[in-house]
Write a protein that holds these residues in place. Sequence first.
Motif, PDB file in Angstrom:
ATOM      1  N   MET A 161       0.597  -1.213  -0.057  1.00 51.96           N
ATOM      2  CA  MET A 161       0.077  -0.002  -0.119  1.00 51.96           C
ATOM      3  C   MET A 161       0.834   1.300   0.021  1.00 51.96           C
ATOM      4  O   MET A 161       1.782   1.449   0.599  1.00 51.96           O
ATOM      5  CB  MET A 161      -0.968   0.012   1.266  1.00 51.96           C
ATOM      6  CG  MET A 161      -1.896   1.296   1.278  1.00 51.96           C
ATOM      7  SD  MET A 161      -3.223   1.295   2.394  1.00 51.96           S
ATOM      8  CE  MET A 161      -2.310   1.239   3.948  1.00 51.96           C
ATOM      9  N   PHE A 162       0.552   2.161  -0.870  1.00 51.08           N
ATOM     10  CA  PHE A 162       1.330   3.404  -0.897  1.00 51.08           C
ATOM     11  C   PHE A 162       0.506   4.525  -0.483  1.00 51.08           C
ATOM     12  O   PHE A 162      -0.995   4.472  -0.451  1.00 51.08           O
ATOM     13  CB  PHE A 162       1.632   3.859  -2.309  1.00 51.08           C
ATOM     14  CG  PHE A 162       2.594   2.887  -3.048  1.00 51.08           C
ATOM     15  CD1 PHE A 162       3.921   3.056  -2.555  1.00 51.08           C
ATOM     16  CD2 PHE A 162       2.230   2.020  -3.990  1.00 51.08           C
ATOM     17  CE1 PHE A 162       4.779   2.418  -3.316  1.00 51.08           C
ATOM     18  CE2 PHE A 162       3.349   0.991  -4.317  1.00 51.08           C
ATOM     19  CZ  PHE A 162       4.526   1.270  -4.156  1.00 51.08           C
ATOM     20  N   LEU A 163       0.745   5.369   0.459  1.00 50.77           N
ATOM     21  CA  LEU A 163      -0.084   6.435   1.124  1.00 50.77           C
ATOM     22  C   LEU A 163       0.500   7.604   0.691  1.00 50.77           C
ATOM     23  O   LEU A 163       1.874   7.964   0.758  1.00 50.77           O
ATOM     24  CB  LEU A 163       0.022   6.342   2.853  1.00 50.77           C
ATOM     25  CG  LEU A 163      -0.267   4.973   3.259  1.00 50.77           C
ATOM     26  CD1 LEU A 163      -0.071   4.958   4.601  1.00 50.77           C
ATOM     27  CD2 LEU A 163      -1.701   4.668   3.133  1.00 50.77           C
ATOM     28  N   SER A 164      -0.421   8.761   0.495  1.00 49.96           N
ATOM     29  CA  SER A 164       0.132   9.923  -0.200  1.00 49.96           C
ATOM     30  C   SER A 164       0.299  10.965   0.795  1.00 49.96           C
ATOM     31  O   SER A 164       1.389  11.667   0.561  1.00 49.96           O
ATOM     32  CB  SER A 164      -1.119  10.356  -1.357  1.00 49.96           C
ATOM     33  OG  SER A 164      -2.468  10.607  -0.450  1.00 49.96           O
ATOM     34  N   HIS A 165      -0.280  11.274   1.727  1.00 44.66           N
ATOM     35  CA  HIS A 165      -0.075  12.331   2.776  1.00 44.66           C
ATOM     36  C   HIS A 165      -0.816  12.183   4.024  1.00 44.66           C
ATOM     37  O   HIS A 165      -1.709  11.231   4.359  1.00 44.66           O
ATOM     38  CB  HIS A 165      -0.404  13.723   2.147  1.00 44.66           C
ATOM     39  CG  HIS A 165      -1.778  13.902   1.797  1.00 44.66           C
ATOM     40  ND1 HIS A 165      -2.637  12.911   1.063  1.00 44.66           N
ATOM     41  CD2 HIS A 165      -3.066  14.654   2.425  1.00 44.66           C
ATOM     42  CE1 HIS A 165      -4.053  13.582   1.121  1.00 44.66           C
ATOM     43  NE2 HIS A 165      -4.248  14.395   2.102  1.00 44.66           N
TER      44      HIS A 165
END
Length: 339
Positions: A161-165
């Motif tokens: 999972m990639f998290l943006s901010h």
Amino acid sequence: MRKSVFLLSLFVFPLYMLLQAQEKAVPFWGKQEVYLINQTEKTFHLVDALLKDAPPSSGNPALARQAALQLLDGVFHDTRLDGCGTISQFMESRLEGILEDMQKPFEEGMKVYKLYNDGFIVKTKSVTVAFDLYRGGAMKESPSLISDKTMQAIVAQCDIMFLSHNHPDHIDPGVVKMFTDMGKQVVAPNNSLVGNELVTHIRSEQIIDREFKTKRGKLDVKILPGHQSELINNIHVVTTPEGFTFAQTGDQYSENDLEWLLDVKTKIPALDILLINCWANRLSDTVEGFNPKLVITGHENELGHTIDHRESYWASFVKLNGVRKPSCLMTWGEVYWYK
């Protein structure tokens, strides 16, 4: 005597059934909440049927599909329904469809699943990538819009999972723990989840390249230094072992970043799909800057916001009419198959 009772029953029973039918048909006088919930349930049933007949596509959406999404706008912008169990049940039923689809054998192309808010999952034959998965705010009958049980089942299907901010509607610590408890990778900006050594923290004011290994191959990822106003917001451009490339922008919204975003296509691989927040700054120009083959918007109908900032589907339809690339507008629990 028995004959009289029998004859009486022949009259009384039909009368009782008639009264029961009339009771169900009369107006819900004095029962406003009951009336509203019944109306919402019937709307959801109709929406499900319409969306089944008119699934996501990259062409001009059918009128039935537009009508279904605008029916949802009406429900999701009614603040009297905020937190009600009927909306939770609708979400759960929609996500059951996602889970069922994710477990099917996969042979070609890639599938994009839209969950809630800006939460997306992209699946190819070799890898399943998640972005900004969020369970949603508290409901009247449950601690979140999406139950832990359902989210855990979804997380089990993902590889990374990639998290943006660092906003709570994009970084859900409970979901992060589900990933890390299962030994799955989570990648976040370095001002997020500080102190969590199980999370990979990355941020640079330059475009950087990283490689992430998964069970069945590796991902080549470019991380772009975006912002939401002053807050850092990583934009992830992911290329799979099959050669598909897709990007998710998080809550990108910065005038200063437009200087390089409007020509970012020269700095990244050719893009198949752009997952972009529907209220992105100069949406049409930003899309041109990425130059994707397909645009899919996110962040519509976030419950809990004021009604003018719940970003309706009808407004996204209007915005996408001005975008010069094929687009697809999706709602909760839908899948788009890109081939």
